[in-house]
Design an enzyme around this catalytic site. Structure first.
Site, PDB file in Angstrom:
ATOM      1  CB  SER A 199      -1.050   0.138   1.703  1.00 62.65           C
ATOM      2  OG  SER A 199      -1.315   1.185   1.147  1.00 62.65           O
TER       3      SER A 199
ATOM      4  CE1 TYR B 159      -4.260  -2.163   4.441  1.00 62.16           C
ATOM      5  CE2 TYR B 159      -3.865  -0.207   4.457  1.00 62.16           C
ATOM      6  CZ  TYR B 159      -3.598  -1.233   4.585  1.00 62.16           C
ATOM      7  OH  TYR B 159      -4.510  -1.059   2.261  1.00 62.16           O
TER       8      TYR B 159
END
Length: 580
Positions: free
Chosen positions: A471, A484
């Site tokens: 990400s 995350y």
């Protein structure tokens, strides 16, 4: 008219109190006498205020009678054991993974000096979620509860087939341990509009509990709930007492909460309720999510809604994409392939000639899985085998091994592994991240990639490849997804390190690091205002569609396109400059 008796809590039974309905009107005259007797006693004998509670009786199934630990003070009240048969009010929904029970709880009244009575606390509906322990068996000792206020019930009543809402509770609001227990109830539509998912998440920092219980509710089941809510609302508001004062009974003491110290109590507002809500009402119309954001303060008054203008329905298919058989004869395994980026990757792999297997979470993603399978069946080439979907929880190594073994058993090989499964949660402080939640998200996001690679490599040959989903948060820090983002940084390092270990075997390892993308995880985890502005912080000023990300995976999976790529990360992120 719904009638409520005044009794105290019964300590010798494990049943929950419920409102009950009389089968006849034979009690009305007795109720009237009891009410007058109480009123006269109040005005003539004492100056001390008594708190008046509408209480509930327990029904003993074995004795076929109502019991209580104390009788009403009025001599005209019907003796215990001699009450006519009553009917409990409550409703349960049983599914394979969990059970949901709803029960109304009565309002409370206090007498005034004038002899009148004043509503001091509205009633509510207690919802109880119990996880399944085995087939058609449920573990009620692990139940989690969530009390729905009349305003929250109103939100549920007004939901449409494509609407969502989210309620936040702190059962310790106003106490010294405020903020240590957080409950979130999400109600989200099923993809085909056939019902809703109810998801209760409980984080208890004191007891180190981090649990989520999901239960799908069909349209018919939801209709029953709404009908019950519509019927009970006037009683929860206390308006039945205004219309018929004979329904009020006195109580010698105020209602006490049955507190379960392990799970935070049967009533999760025993002081001032934190009723801040963010309702994401997504309406699937004309290919766009249109929604209303409302935030309620502690007095449960919703604020004016704001229009969400930037949201868009996730699109897995790009009609302009031209396949060229890049993955002919390959077998691909994609974790988290039921929706979002994973679905689009599966679809594009199938277009390019690959045979596809993907994982999903049973019970939560069943509808998504079915839609993806249908999509792949239409996209696959004639010589590719039919796709399969495997239900599993990738957090645990044993499950990952079973997935790999099943794919090899069905297809005989694995050539492409895409580790895509992930969870994310929005945070504003590090204190929100409990140890159990941290372990959960690391297990899902990065442990699973270790496990899947370890077991897939047993069957991979030279020319095979591994693609991990990272990400942009791994490079920007992504403070709003602190745990995350940490896992995504670990994935980048894992990708680079594993690539060096496997060079000698001719197996390439790369990653894709997307920027903001329209996937189901966004509205499920982000505050409404963040969903509304998703993608506004990248140069292209918009979020991507999944089909704009999937070709990066095709490129890395194809030998003819990326044979000289390993240990690399592709960045389809809308122009965001990162230090790759």
């Amino acid at each position: 008219m719904l009638q409520l008796n005044s009794v105290s809590w019964l300590s010798s039974t494990t049943q929950n109190p419920m409102l009950w309905l009389p089968q006849s009107n034979s009690q009305s005259s007795q109720d009237s006498c009891a009410f007058n007797s109480i009123s006269n006693s109040k005005t003539s004998n004492t100056k001390k205020k008594k708190k008046l509670s509408l209480k509930c009786q327990y029904y003993d199934q074995q004795q076929k009678s109502f019991t209580s630990s104390s009788r009403p003070s009025s001599s005209s009240a019907t003796p215990v054991g001699e009450s006519p048969p009553k009917v409990f009010v409550g409703h349960s929904i049983y599914k394979g993974k969990a059970a949901l029970t709803i029960e109304p709880r009565a309002p409370e009244f206090s007498p005034l000096e004038s002899g009148a009575y004043k509503l001091v606390k509205e009633g509510f509906v207690l919802s109880q979620f119990a996880p399944a322990s085995s087939a058609r068996q449920y573990d009620w000792t692990r139940k989690q509860v969530f009390s729905l206020s009349v305003t929250e019930i109103g939100h549920l009543v007004s939901l449409g087939a494509r609407d969502s809402c989210e309620f936040f509770h702190d059962p310790n609001k106003g106490r010294s341990d405020e903020g240590k227990v957080r409950k979130v109830l999400k109600v989200e539509p099923l993809p085909d509009g056939s019902g809703h998912f109810f998801n209760l998440s409980v984080q208890n920092k004191v007891l180190n509990i981090d649990e989520s219980i999901y239960i799908p509710v069909t349209r018919a089941e939801y209709t029953v709930l709404i009908s019950a809510f519509n019927y009970i609302l006037p009683y929860l508001l206390g308006w039945h007492a205004y219309a018929n004062a004979n329904s009020i009974k006195s109580a010698d003491s105020s209602r006490e909460n049955n507190v379960n110290p392990r799970y935070g109590g049967d009533y999760d507002w025993n002081s001032l309720l934190e009723s801040r809500r963010r309702d994401l009402l997504f309406l699937a119309q004309d290919g766009n999510w249109q929604g209303t954001v409302s935030v309620s303060t502690a007095d449960s008054t919703p604020a004016t809604g704001e229009r969400i203008s930037h949201a868009s329905t996730p699109q897995a298919i790009n009609p302009k994409y031209q396949p060229s058989n890049k993955l002919h004869g390959k077998v691909a395994l994609v974790t988290g392939g039921d929706s979002g980026i994973g679905r689009s990757v599966c679809y594009h792999f199938a277009l390019e000639g690959a045979t596809v297997a993907f994982t999903y979470v049973e019970g939560i993603e069943d509808r998504d899985k079915d839609e993806t399978l249908q999509m792949l069946l239409k996209a696959k080439s004639n010589d590719a085998k039919e796709p399969i979907a495997i239900a599993t929880d990738v957090k645990f190594e044993e499950n990952c091994k079973k997935v790999v073994d099943q794919v090899v058993s069905v297809f005989g090989q694995i050539d492409i592994l895409v580790s895509n499964a992930a969870e994310q949660y929005y945070v504003t402080t590090i204190e929100e991240i409990t140890e159990s939640r941290l372990e959960r998200i690391f297990r899902t996001n990065i442990f699973s990639q270790f496990f899947m690679a370890r077991h897939s490599l047993k069957y991979m040959k030279e020319g095979s490849c591994i693609i991990n989903t990272a990400s942009a948060n791994a490079y920007t820090g992504g403070s709003q997804f602190l745990d995350y983002s940490s896992t995504k940084g670990a994935i980048v390092t894992f990708t680079r390190g594993l690539s060096q270990l496997l060079i000698s075997k001719g197996i390439r390892v790369n990653a894709v690091s997307p920027g903001p993308v329209w996937t189901p995880i966004q509205p499920a985890s982000l505050p409404a205002e963040k969903v509304a502005s998703l993608g506004s912080d990248v140069p292209m000023d918009r979020a991507a569609q999944p089909y704009e990300i999937a070709p990066s995976y095709v490129f890395l999976a194809s030998d003819e396109c990326s044979s000289y790529f390993t240990g690399q990360v592709l960045h389809p992120n809308g122009g965001l400059i990162v230090n790759a």
